[in-house]
Motif scaffolding. Structure first.
Motif, PDB file in Angstrom:
ATOM      1  N   MET A   1       0.859  -1.183   0.000  1.00  0.00           N
ATOM      2  CA  MET A   1       0.000   0.000   0.000  1.00  0.00           C
ATOM      3  C   MET A   1       0.900   1.239   0.000  1.00  0.00           C
ATOM      4  N   ARG A   2       0.774   2.040  -1.046  1.00  0.00           N
ATOM      5  CA  ARG A   2       1.623   3.230  -1.175  1.00  0.00           C
ATOM      6  C   ARG A   2       0.781   4.488  -1.010  1.00  0.00           C
ATOM      7  N   ILE A   3       1.273   5.426  -0.196  1.00  0.00           N
ATOM      8  CA  ILE A   3       0.548   6.678  -0.014  1.00  0.00           C
ATOM      9  C   ILE A   3       0.438   7.422  -1.337  1.00  0.00           C
ATOM     10  N   GLU A   4       1.436   7.256  -2.212  1.00  0.00           N
ATOM     11  CA  GLU A   4       1.386   7.930  -3.510  1.00  0.00           C
ATOM     12  C   GLU A   4       0.176   7.480  -4.330  1.00  0.00           C
ATOM     13  N   ASP A   5      -0.156   6.209  -4.233  1.00  0.00           N
ATOM     14  CA  ASP A   5      -1.312   5.701  -4.981  1.00  0.00           C
ATOM     15  C   ASP A   5      -2.619   6.252  -4.416  1.00  0.00           C
ATOM     16  N   TYR A   6      -2.689   6.381  -3.099  1.00  0.00           N
ATOM     17  CA  TYR A   6      -3.873   6.991  -2.488  1.00  0.00           C
ATOM     18  C   TYR A   6      -4.019   8.440  -2.939  1.00  0.00           C
ATOM     19  N   LEU A   7      -2.928   9.205  -2.905  1.00  0.00           N
ATOM     20  CA  LEU A   7      -2.990  10.612  -3.302  1.00  0.00           C
ATOM     21  C   LEU A   7      -3.415  10.748  -4.756  1.00  0.00           C
ATOM     22  N   MET A   8      -2.952   9.856  -5.610  1.00  0.00           N
ATOM     23  CA  MET A   8      -3.354   9.879  -7.012  1.00  0.00           C
ATOM     24  C   MET A   8      -4.836   9.525  -7.144  1.00  0.00           C
ATOM     25  N   ARG A   9      -5.300   8.559  -6.344  1.00  0.00           N
ATOM     26  CA  ARG A   9      -6.712   8.163  -6.398  1.00  0.00           C
ATOM     27  C   ARG A   9      -7.637   9.335  -6.092  1.00  0.00           C
ATOM     28  N   ILE A  10      -7.281  10.159  -5.110  1.00  0.00           N
ATOM     29  CA  ILE A  10      -8.158  11.267  -4.730  1.00  0.00           C
ATOM     30  C   ILE A  10      -7.822  12.566  -5.464  1.00  0.00           C
ATOM     31  N   GLY A  11      -6.754  12.566  -6.257  1.00  0.00           N
ATOM     32  CA  GLY A  11      -6.401  13.751  -7.032  1.00  0.00           C
ATOM     33  C   GLY A  11      -5.770  14.861  -6.217  1.00  0.00           C
ATOM     34  N   TYR A  12      -5.071  14.506  -5.136  1.00  0.00           N
ATOM     35  CA  TYR A  12      -4.430  15.525  -4.289  1.00  0.00           C
ATOM     36  C   TYR A  12      -3.029  15.813  -4.814  1.00  0.00           C
ATOM     37  N   GLU A  13      -2.722  17.103  -5.007  1.00  0.00           N
ATOM     38  CA  GLU A  13      -1.426  17.506  -5.557  1.00  0.00           C
ATOM     39  C   GLU A  13      -0.707  18.525  -4.682  1.00  0.00           C
ATOM     40  N   GLY A  14      -1.193  18.752  -3.460  1.00  0.00           N
ATOM     41  CA  GLY A  14      -0.580  19.738  -2.575  1.00  0.00           C
ATOM     42  C   GLY A  14       0.591  19.170  -1.789  1.00  0.00           C
ATOM     43  N   ASN A  15       1.079  19.965  -0.849  1.00  0.00           N
ATOM     44  CA  ASN A  15       2.165  19.523   0.021  1.00  0.00           C
ATOM     45  C   ASN A  15       1.677  18.380   0.909  1.00  0.00           C
ATOM     46  N   VAL A  16       2.570  17.442   1.172  1.00  0.00           N
ATOM     47  CA  VAL A  16       2.233  16.275   1.986  1.00  0.00           C
ATOM     48  C   VAL A  16       3.013  16.373   3.287  1.00  0.00           C
ATOM     49  N   GLN A  17       2.359  16.934   4.297  1.00  0.00           N
ATOM     50  CA  GLN A  17       2.967  17.116   5.607  1.00  0.00           C
ATOM     51  C   GLN A  17       1.844  17.283   6.625  1.00  0.00           C
ATOM     52  N   PRO A  18       2.102  16.963   7.891  1.00  0.00           N
ATOM     53  CA  PRO A  18       1.015  16.978   8.882  1.00  0.00           C
ATOM     54  C   PRO A  18       0.681  18.388   9.370  1.00  0.00           C
ATOM     55  N   ASP A  19      -0.004  19.157   8.517  1.00  0.00           N
ATOM     56  CA  ASP A  19      -0.451  20.484   8.915  1.00  0.00           C
ATOM     57  C   ASP A  19      -1.889  20.691   8.454  1.00  0.00           C
ATOM     58  N   ILE A  20      -2.487  21.795   8.844  1.00  0.00           N
ATOM     59  CA  ILE A  20      -3.903  22.021   8.595  1.00  0.00           C
ATOM     60  C   ILE A  20      -4.214  22.161   7.111  1.00  0.00           C
TER      61      ILE A  20
END
Length: 280
Positions: A1-20
């Protein structure tokens, strides 16, 4: 399970860090791209809390899911990124039906200096996380409300045309045995709305597309448009085109959908049909 595949599935292209900003972006992208749906329940395919199964279903096979799957996957993604997440037990319609509803919903609380409620499991709820603060919270045209109630619980009040109207939750870590038990019961109990009715929903910024049985609706604050599906082929096409749901067994549930429609509505015309009678 890759986080990159999840981000692609939902179409998220922003910064990936634990902030608001990341939390808001992930929540909004997931809400707009992954449908709420219970097709597997009608197909009598057992559903559990296993994250590898959920990831394969929603990410690899590009399906949707119900609250346990939607929020289960979102919890996994947030933890992979480094967020502090707590799973808590929710109770849809507890206001009306009491504590027997505990466990029929799963909610996430995220700590980022203050607490946020993140919930992708309602189907027509928040488009972005809400700070856990009493009062009204506006997202676009939609207004939500959080209320403290007795016994340490909070009550979430949905927007004006959202269903369910409310659910309750507390801030204690979820009793996972209760979650698993209730998930199983909602699949197997013949009186469960999930076992009786097809439900598919996909959120837009200020509207919602809903397929309930054979009734397709688009709901907004100013009204609802609806149509009635006429065939198994139209069901298959609608699920694919509107919700992105594809499965080789979709046509097999059409007789069950037709039979349930007759039980609920008989020969009522489309204008007479009140779909809300089969919701919580």
């Amino acid at each position: 399970m890759r986080i990159e595949d999840y981000l692609m599935r939902i179409g998220y292209e922003g910064n990936v860090q634990p902030d608001i900003n990341c939390l808001i972006g992930l929540h909004r992208c997931h809400a707009m791209s992954v449908p709420y749906e219970n097709l597997d329940v009608l197909l009598e395919r057992p559903l559990n809390q296993d994250i590898e199964r959920i990831f394969d279903k929603i990410v690899s096979r590009r399906r949707g899911g119900w609250c346990y799957e939607q929020n289960g996957l979102f919890e996994w993604a947030l933890r992979k990124i480094g967020f502090d997440v707590t799973r808590v037990v929710g109770a849809m319609a507890r206001r009306e039906w009491g504590d027997k509803t505990l466990g029929n919903h799963l909610v996430l609380l995220v700590q980022l200096g203050k607490t946020y409620i993140a919930d992708l499991g309602v189907g027509d709820g928040c488009r972005a996380p809400l700070p856990l603060v009493e009062g009204s919270h506006q997202q676009g045209e939609l207004v939500f409300r959080l209320e403290r109630i007795k016994d340490g619980y909070w009550r979430f009040h949905n927007h004006s045309f959202g269903i369910p109207a409310t659910f309750d939750f507390n801030q204690e870590s979820a009793n996972e045995e209760l979650v698993a038990y209730t998930s199983h019961k909602l699949q197997m109990n013949p009186d469960s709305i999930f076992a009786q009715n097809l439900i598919a929903q996909i959120m837009k910024e200020d509207s919602i597309f809903c397929l309930t049985g054979k009734i397709m609706r688009e709901k907004t604050s100013i009204g609802t448009t609806k149509k009635m599906l006429a065939s198994a082929k139209e069901l298959e096409t609608t699920l694919a085109d509107v919700f992105g749901i594809k499965d080789p067994d979709i046509k097999s549930i059409w007789p069950k959908i037709q039979a349930r429609h007759v039980v609920l509505f008989g020969n009522q015309s489309l204008d007479q049909i009140d779909v809300s009678k089969i919701n919580f």
